[in-house]
Design a protein around this motif. Structure first.
Motif, PDB file in Angstrom:
ATOM      1  N   MET A 191      30.289  47.275  43.848  1.00  0.00           N
ATOM      2  CA  MET A 191      29.260  46.266  44.095  1.00  0.00           C
ATOM      3  C   MET A 191      28.555  46.509  45.423  1.00  0.00           C
ATOM      4  O   MET A 191      27.348  46.271  45.543  1.00  0.00           O
ATOM      5  CB  MET A 191      29.880  44.871  44.050  1.00  0.00           C
ATOM      6  CG  MET A 191      30.372  44.484  42.665  1.00  0.00           C
ATOM      7  SD  MET A 191      31.117  42.865  42.616  1.00  0.00           S
ATOM      8  CE  MET A 191      29.656  41.888  42.359  1.00  0.00           C
ATOM      9  N   ALA A 192      29.276  47.001  46.422  1.00  0.00           N
ATOM     10  CA  ALA A 192      28.651  47.302  47.712  1.00  0.00           C
ATOM     11  C   ALA A 192      27.679  48.472  47.593  1.00  0.00           C
ATOM     12  O   ALA A 192      26.595  48.457  48.200  1.00  0.00           O
ATOM     13  CB  ALA A 192      29.721  47.609  48.750  1.00  0.00           C
ATOM     14  N   ILE A 242      26.024  49.316  44.875  1.00  0.00           N
ATOM     15  CA  ILE A 242      24.862  48.809  44.148  1.00  0.00           C
ATOM     16  C   ILE A 242      23.952  48.021  45.080  1.00  0.00           C
ATOM     17  O   ILE A 242      22.728  48.200  45.075  1.00  0.00           O
ATOM     18  CB  ILE A 242      25.304  47.962  42.933  1.00  0.00           C
ATOM     19  CG1 ILE A 242      25.936  48.853  41.869  1.00  0.00           C
ATOM     20  CG2 ILE A 242      24.133  47.182  42.351  1.00  0.00           C
ATOM     21  CD1 ILE A 242      26.594  48.097  40.740  1.00  0.00           C
ATOM     22  N   ASP A 243      24.546  47.166  45.914  1.00  0.00           N
ATOM     23  CA  ASP A 243      23.735  46.411  46.871  1.00  0.00           C
ATOM     24  C   ASP A 243      23.079  47.319  47.898  1.00  0.00           C
ATOM     25  O   ASP A 243      21.926  47.089  48.294  1.00  0.00           O
ATOM     26  CB  ASP A 243      24.583  45.355  47.574  1.00  0.00           C
ATOM     27  CG  ASP A 243      24.846  44.143  46.703  1.00  0.00           C
ATOM     28  OD1 ASP A 243      24.201  44.026  45.645  1.00  0.00           O
ATOM     29  OD2 ASP A 243      25.692  43.309  47.092  1.00  0.00           O
ATOM     30  N   THR A 281      22.186  50.441  47.426  1.00  0.00           N
ATOM     31  CA  THR A 281      21.095  51.134  46.733  1.00  0.00           C
ATOM     32  C   THR A 281      19.878  50.238  46.577  1.00  0.00           C
ATOM     33  O   THR A 281      18.745  50.660  46.799  1.00  0.00           O
ATOM     34  CB  THR A 281      21.577  51.619  45.354  1.00  0.00           C
ATOM     35  OG1 THR A 281      22.752  52.412  45.515  1.00  0.00           O
ATOM     36  CG2 THR A 281      20.508  52.413  44.640  1.00  0.00           C
ATOM     37  N   ARG A 282      20.107  48.983  46.211  1.00  0.00           N
ATOM     38  CA  ARG A 282      18.998  48.035  46.092  1.00  0.00           C
ATOM     39  C   ARG A 282      18.361  47.759  47.456  1.00  0.00           C
ATOM     40  O   ARG A 282      17.148  47.550  47.541  1.00  0.00           O
ATOM     41  CB  ARG A 282      19.481  46.737  45.472  1.00  0.00           C
ATOM     42  CG  ARG A 282      19.812  46.868  44.007  1.00  0.00           C
ATOM     43  CD  ARG A 282      20.282  45.571  43.424  1.00  0.00           C
ATOM     44  NE  ARG A 282      20.603  45.726  42.016  1.00  0.00           N
ATOM     45  CZ  ARG A 282      21.325  44.877  41.323  1.00  0.00           C
ATOM     46  NH1 ARG A 282      21.803  43.784  41.915  1.00  0.00           N
ATOM     47  NH2 ARG A 282      21.587  45.089  40.053  1.00  0.00           N
ATOM     48  N   SER A 283      19.160  47.747  48.509  1.00  0.00           N
ATOM     49  CA  SER A 283      18.627  47.516  49.846  1.00  0.00           C
ATOM     50  C   SER A 283      17.727  48.658  50.288  1.00  0.00           C
ATOM     51  O   SER A 283      16.665  48.437  50.889  1.00  0.00           O
ATOM     52  CB  SER A 283      19.766  47.340  50.856  1.00  0.00           C
ATOM     53  OG  SER A 283      20.500  46.183  50.584  1.00  0.00           O
ATOM     54  N   VAL A 288      19.739  43.455  50.766  1.00  0.00           N
ATOM     55  CA  VAL A 288      19.949  42.789  49.486  1.00  0.00           C
ATOM     56  C   VAL A 288      21.442  42.603  49.289  1.00  0.00           C
ATOM     57  O   VAL A 288      22.208  43.570  49.309  1.00  0.00           O
ATOM     58  CB  VAL A 288      19.369  43.617  48.313  1.00  0.00           C
ATOM     59  CG1 VAL A 288      19.686  42.957  46.982  1.00  0.00           C
ATOM     60  CG2 VAL A 288      17.882  43.803  48.476  1.00  0.00           C
ATOM     61  N   MET A 289      21.855  41.339  49.142  1.00  0.00           N
ATOM     62  CA  MET A 289      23.253  41.041  48.836  1.00  0.00           C
ATOM     63  C   MET A 289      23.276  40.149  47.605  1.00  0.00           C
ATOM     64  O   MET A 289      22.885  38.983  47.668  1.00  0.00           O
ATOM     65  CB  MET A 289      23.936  40.364  50.023  1.00  0.00           C
ATOM     66  CG  MET A 289      24.091  41.288  51.210  1.00  0.00           C
ATOM     67  SD  MET A 289      25.180  40.689  52.487  1.00  0.00           S
ATOM     68  CE  MET A 289      24.347  39.232  53.035  1.00  0.00           C
ATOM     69  N   THR A 290      23.739  40.696  46.512  1.00  0.00           N
ATOM     70  CA  THR A 290      23.735  39.982  45.238  1.00  0.00           C
ATOM     71  C   THR A 290      24.903  39.012  45.182  1.00  0.00           C
ATOM     72  O   THR A 290      26.059  39.410  45.385  1.00  0.00           O
ATOM     73  CB  THR A 290      23.850  40.978  44.078  1.00  0.00           C
ATOM     74  OG1 THR A 290      22.845  41.984  44.231  1.00  0.00           O
ATOM     75  CG2 THR A 290      23.675  40.286  42.749  1.00  0.00           C
ATOM     76  N   SER A 321      25.725  38.509  39.522  1.00  0.00           N
ATOM     77  CA  SER A 321      26.359  39.689  38.927  1.00  0.00           C
ATOM     78  C   SER A 321      27.123  39.320  37.668  1.00  0.00           C
ATOM     79  O   SER A 321      27.084  40.043  36.671  1.00  0.00           O
ATOM     80  CB  SER A 321      27.310  40.340  39.933  1.00  0.00           C
ATOM     81  OG  SER A 321      26.609  40.779  41.063  1.00  0.00           O
ATOM     82  N   PRO A 337      28.309  36.895  48.476  1.00  0.00           N
ATOM     83  CA  PRO A 337      28.101  38.257  47.959  1.00  0.00           C
ATOM     84  C   PRO A 337      29.333  38.751  47.201  1.00  0.00           C
ATOM     85  O   PRO A 337      30.475  38.553  47.631  1.00  0.00           O
ATOM     86  CB  PRO A 337      27.870  39.089  49.218  1.00  0.00           C
ATOM     87  CG  PRO A 337      27.452  38.114  50.251  1.00  0.00           C
ATOM     88  CD  PRO A 337      28.108  36.814  49.910  1.00  0.00           C
TER      89      PRO A 337
END
Length: 105
Positions: free
Chosen positions: A20-21, A23-24, A26-28, A35-37, A42, A78
């Motif tokens: 998950m970190a 993925i966050d 990569t989105r950031s 970006v913290m989902t 999720s 998050p």
């Protein structure tokens, strides 16, 4: 035996936290902003049926106060942080301290 189960669960929770970190992160990078989902988003993306079933179970069996007070707050954090804390707690439960037999303090 139980220590092994807790350490294995801690390893799985830590693996989910790292995924998950990443993925966050990569989105950031893609958004050029932090970006913290939240865990709720999720969970809804992966399996909305289990999320709604979990909410109805908690509201019916344990009361809506627990859902609104504690569980909703955890779901808004998050996801990587929630699983990292869970991994730490499970590891501490399954931790085996060495005994200091025959050693001087």
């Amino acid at each position: 035996m139980f220590r092994f189960v807790f350490r294995l669960a801690a390893m799985v929770a830590l693996s989910v936290s790292v995924i998950m970190a990443v993925i966050d992160a990569t989105r950031s990078v893609a958004a050029s902003a932090l970006v913290m989902t939240p865990l709720n988003a999720s969970w809804l993306a992966v399996s909305p049926d289990t999320r709604s079933a979990f909410e109805s179970f908690v509201r019916d069996k344990l009361g809506p106060l627990l859902w609104d007070g504690a569980i909703a707050w955890v779901l808004n954090q998050p996801g990587f942080a929630v699983f990292a804390v869970l991994a730490f707690v499970l590891y501490m439960i399954g931790y085996r301290r060495e005994r200091a037999t025959g050693r001087f303090a």
